[in-house]
Scaffold this motif. Structure first.
Motif, PDB file in Angstrom:
ATOM      1  N   GLN A   1       8.610  10.154  -4.951  1.00 42.04           N
ATOM      2  CA  GLN A   1       7.622  10.971  -4.227  1.00 42.04           C
ATOM      3  C   GLN A   1       6.380  10.478  -3.456  1.00 42.04           C
ATOM      4  N   GLU A   2       6.979  10.107  -2.195  1.00 42.41           N
ATOM      5  CA  GLU A   2       6.256   9.898  -0.448  1.00 42.41           C
ATOM      6  C   GLU A   2       7.006  10.739   0.040  1.00 42.41           C
ATOM      7  N   LYS A   3       8.133  11.455  -0.283  1.00 39.52           N
ATOM      8  CA  LYS A   3       8.616  12.550   0.366  1.00 39.52           C
ATOM      9  C   LYS A   3       8.201  13.928  -0.082  1.00 39.52           C
ATOM     10  N   THR A   4       9.001  13.917  -1.438  1.00 40.93           N
ATOM     11  CA  THR A   4       8.863  15.501  -2.289  1.00 40.93           C
ATOM     12  C   THR A   4       8.242  15.730  -2.938  1.00 40.93           C
ATOM     13  N   ASN A   5       6.910  14.390  -2.893  1.00 45.17           N
ATOM     14  CA  ASN A   5       5.691  14.728  -3.519  1.00 45.17           C
ATOM     15  C   ASN A   5       6.336  15.040  -5.757  1.00 45.17           C
ATOM     16  N   GLU A   6       7.416  14.101  -5.794  1.00 44.76           N
ATOM     17  CA  GLU A   6       8.271  14.395  -7.113  1.00 44.76           C
ATOM     18  C   GLU A   6       9.112  12.719  -7.640  1.00 44.76           C
ATOM     19  N   ALA A   7       8.501  12.485  -8.409  1.00 43.26           N
ATOM     20  CA  ALA A   7       9.015  11.744  -9.179  1.00 43.26           C
ATOM     21  C   ALA A   7      10.405  12.299  -9.819  1.00 43.26           C
ATOM     22  N   LYS A   8      11.198  11.929  -9.516  1.00 48.99           N
ATOM     23  CA  LYS A   8      12.586  11.803  -9.965  1.00 48.99           C
ATOM     24  C   LYS A   8      13.944  11.293  -9.300  1.00 48.99           C
ATOM     25  N   LEU A   9      14.272  10.976 -10.208  1.00 49.83           N
ATOM     26  CA  LEU A   9      15.737  10.308 -10.260  1.00 49.83           C
ATOM     27  C   LEU A   9      17.243  11.112 -10.808  1.00 49.83           C
ATOM     28  N   VAL A  10      18.418  11.000 -10.510  1.00 47.05           N
ATOM     29  CA  VAL A  10      19.432  11.321 -10.974  1.00 47.05           C
ATOM     30  C   VAL A  10      20.178   9.070 -11.272  1.00 47.05           C
ATOM     31  N   ILE A  11      20.526   9.983 -12.624  1.00 47.50           N
ATOM     32  CA  ILE A  11      21.497   8.337 -13.273  1.00 47.50           C
ATOM     33  C   ILE A  11      22.822   9.257 -13.569  1.00 47.50           C
ATOM     34  N   LEU A  12      23.691   8.978 -12.559  1.00 48.50           N
ATOM     35  CA  LEU A  12      25.253   8.897 -12.783  1.00 48.50           C
ATOM     36  C   LEU A  12      25.800   8.259 -13.184  1.00 48.50           C
ATOM     37  N   ALA A  13      26.587   8.585 -14.558  1.00 48.35           N
ATOM     38  CA  ALA A  13      27.664   6.838 -15.006  1.00 48.35           C
ATOM     39  C   ALA A  13      29.115   7.719 -15.254  1.00 48.35           C
ATOM     40  N   GLY A  14      30.144   7.088 -14.580  1.00 45.70           N
ATOM     41  CA  GLY A  14      31.259   6.950 -14.131  1.00 45.70           C
ATOM     42  C   GLY A  14      32.531   5.754 -14.364  1.00 45.70           C
ATOM     43  N   ALA A  15      33.166   5.940 -14.330  1.00 47.91           N
ATOM     44  CA  ALA A  15      34.721   5.230 -14.190  1.00 47.91           C
ATOM     45  C   ALA A  15      35.326   5.437 -13.343  1.00 47.91           C
ATOM     46  N   THR A  16      36.210   4.375 -12.722  1.00 47.15           N
ATOM     47  CA  THR A  16      36.467   3.395 -10.773  1.00 47.15           C
ATOM     48  C   THR A  16      37.894   4.639 -11.666  1.00 47.15           C
ATOM     49  N   ALA A  17      38.267   4.167 -10.143  1.00 48.51           N
ATOM     50  CA  ALA A  17      39.826   4.928 -10.063  1.00 48.51           C
ATOM     51  C   ALA A  17      41.004   4.527 -11.304  1.00 48.51           C
ATOM     52  N   ASP A  18      41.074   3.292 -11.719  1.00 47.44           N
ATOM     53  CA  ASP A  18      41.747   2.295 -12.756  1.00 47.44           C
ATOM     54  C   ASP A  18      41.900   3.140 -14.528  1.00 47.44           C
ATOM     55  N   GLY A  19      39.882   3.584 -14.874  1.00 50.95           N
ATOM     56  CA  GLY A  19      39.667   3.937 -15.350  1.00 50.95           C
ATOM     57  C   GLY A  19      39.456   2.474 -17.030  1.00 50.95           C
ATOM     58  N   GLU A  20      39.336   1.973 -16.095  1.00 51.20           N
ATOM     59  CA  GLU A  20      39.306   0.383 -16.993  1.00 51.20           C
ATOM     60  C   GLU A  20      37.944  -0.412 -16.691  1.00 51.20           C
TER      61      GLU A  20
END
Length: 563
Positions: free
Chosen positions: A470-489
């Motif tokens: 919000q300080e930089k863009t005047n918008e309180a926005k986020l991205v939450i990303l979920a994934g798996a590591t290379a071994d898939g475990e």
């Protein structure tokens, strides 16, 4: 699969680690009177080959012109029929053996008894006890005592002696042969019993030695399995490498610390990361100098490597021990903050009482109508710093009162969706809710953690990210990303904001306690977040982000690992 090759296996002495080994003597006693099924089967096969050869030779002699013997055959027709029947029985047994049939002890015993009786029948129908076939009986009795070294073996000798004496007695009494044949039959009987007793003694000794060797082999295998379990479950990384840094073998902790994946890998062309290659080169130049700590990946903790030669006589292989310095640092900081927490708990009321009085007095002064504007700003400063001091006390008290993690297996997809909804409903940045974009990978392994503690971590990261966005863009926005590591475990969660980012010179200090670039912050938020992650066997790291803002990644432990 062994962690180390046979010639470089970690020392596993029986006298230093033998918690589950059995008494070799007990194993010997239980197996000294019984042959190994596989070994008995092979010995019987060899003996049957011998019988086939003998029966073929006897059958072949039937087609050779008879030699003028001193004593003519008694019953030549019966002798010929006996030879052919003996050949047919041996061929039939051989066919059964070739077909994969494994005879039991009873059938082996029956076969040996039939062998002794058949040869005596051939003796009786040929020239009697003086025939050279009597020597074959010694071999049959010996084979019986090797295959079944027990009282049955003595029975073979007794039966052979009785049959030999019977044939000699029949020849003397009915056919008028020389009495010396009885003496010869008695001598053969003595040979039968002598062979039986000697071979039984030798066989028992061999079986006791074999049982003892098997017992020790089982103990060594069990010890090797114990070593493998211990080495694989150690949190210290262990790597075997050559002089050029090519990895030969590595345990699970080393795979996780160096390559960010768990389990056994079979890529023989792998080499040590660059940071460890530099440490290996420095160690080879000066073995007395300890390499500097390093970090091989952004998401991996700081590690300390120690190098040593695997074998003084084999200088080609190097053993590398890899320690996770974050554990040591964490313990030191916990001790420091525990002491600080006890101190804070002891003086909290001493600080809060005057702090409350200062804050209350400032509020009363603000309510007065004749306060100048300059004094009003001073009162606001007093209020702001009073809240900051109170926040520091609360955070330090939370550190000293932190409970143990209660981990459970969590479906990240559903849990993150629920967290996003709850956070949006509870958030309020300048009267507007936070805009959170949730990006989930198609294949997302489960994670094991304490949901309340991990919610506290994500809330802290989202609060910081929304504020800086919000300080930089005047918008309180986020991205939450979920994934798996290379071994898939292992699963991971990224929280990315769109703020100004963290300067490079401050990136290594963001997780230190009381470090902050925000004048109104306490400097404990990110430290608390990493502490809670470590308590749940997860790792919180700041990624190098080419885009604007910051990206924090939480990498969870494999779901099968218990906390």
């Amino acid at each position: 699969m062994s962690l180390l090759p046979e010639n470089v296996l970690i020392n596993q002495r029986e006298d230093s680690l033998n918690p589950i080994s059995t008494d070799p003597g007990a194993s010997t006693m239980t197996s000294s009177h019984t042959s190994s099924p596989v070994q008995g089967y092979r010995l019987f096969q060899i003996y049957n080959h011998y019988r086939i050869v003998i029966s073929l030779v006897l059958a072949g002699l039937l087609f050779v012109d008879p030699v003028q013997l001193e004593h003519p055959m008694r019953l030549p027709a019966y002798y010929q029929a006996g030879v052919l029947a003996y050949l047919a029985i041996n061929i039939l047994i051989a066919l059964f053996l070739m077909g994969g049939h494994r005879p039991g002890k009873r059938r082996i015993t029956l076969s040996l008894l039939t062998d002794i009786l058949f040869i005596h029948f051939l003796l009786a129908t040929s020239t009697g006890i003086t025939n050279g076939l009597a020597n074959l009986i010694i071999i049959s009795v010996a084979a019986g005592n090797i295959l079944t070294p027990s009282r049955v073996g003595i029975f073979y000798a007794a039966l052979a002696a009785i049959c030999s004496l019977s044939i000699a007695g029949w020849g003397v009494m009915v056919l008028g042969e020389n009495v010396d044949n009885v003496v010869r039959a008695g001598s053969l009987g003595i040979l039968y019993f002598g062979a039986a007793l000697i071979l039984q003694s030798v066989t028992r000794r061999m079986q006791r030695s074999e049982a003892l060797a098997d017992s020790r082999a089982r103990s060594i295998i069990e010890l090797e399995k114990i070593n493998q379990q211990i080495i694989q479950r150690m949190r210290t990384g262990i790597v075997v490498t050559d002089q050029d840094g090519h990895i030969r073998l590595a345990n699970g902790a080393a795979e996780e610390l160096l390559f960010g994946r768990t389990g056994h890998q079979s890529h023989h062309s792998r080499v040590l990361p660059v940071a460890l290659l530099e440490g290996l080169a420095a160690w080879k130049a000066d073995p007395t100098k300890r390499p500097e700590p390093c970090q091989v990946q952004q998401t991996s903790p700081m590690i300390q490597a120690s190098f040593t030669r695997l074998d003084e006589d084999n200088s080609d292989l190097v053993l590398v021990f890899i320690e996770d310095l974050s554990k040591v640092t964490q313990q030191a900081q916990q001790m420091k903050l525990a002491s600080l927490g006890r101190l804070t708990a002891g003086i909290a009321h001493e600080i809060r009482n005057p702090l409350g009085a200062i804050s209350h007095a400032a509020q009363l002064m603000e309510e007065s109508g004749d306060i100048a504007e300059a004094d009003q700003r001073m009162l606001q400063i007093i209020q702001r710093h009073s809240r900051r001091v109170n926040g520091i006390i609360e955070n330090v008290l939370d550190l000293s009162r932190r409970r143990q993690a209660r981990a459970e297996l969590v479906n990240l997809r559903d849990w993150l969706a629920g967290f996003r909804e709850d956070y949006i409903q509870a958030s309020n940045h300048n009267g507007r809710p936070v805009d959170i974009t949730l990006e989930l990978a198609t294949s997302l392994p489960p994670a094991r953690f304490d949901t309340s503690q991990m919610e506290q971590v994500l809330t802290n990261l989202c609060d910081n990210g929304a504020r800086y966005s919000q300080e930089k863009t005047n918008e309180a926005k986020l991205v939450i990303l979920a994934g798996a590591t290379a071994d898939g475990e292992r699963a991971y969660v990224d929280v990315r904001d769109f703020g100004h980012g963290i300067p490079q010179e401050h990136r290594s200090s963001v997780f230190e306690p009381f470090f902050t670039t925000d004048k109104g912050g306490t400097g404990l938020g990110l430290y608390l977040a990493r502490e809670l992650c470590e308590a749940n066997q997860a790792h919180l790291a700041l990624l190098d982000n080419t885009e604007s803002g910051c990206c924090f990644r939480i990498t969870f432990a494999p779901s099968g690992r218990l906390i």
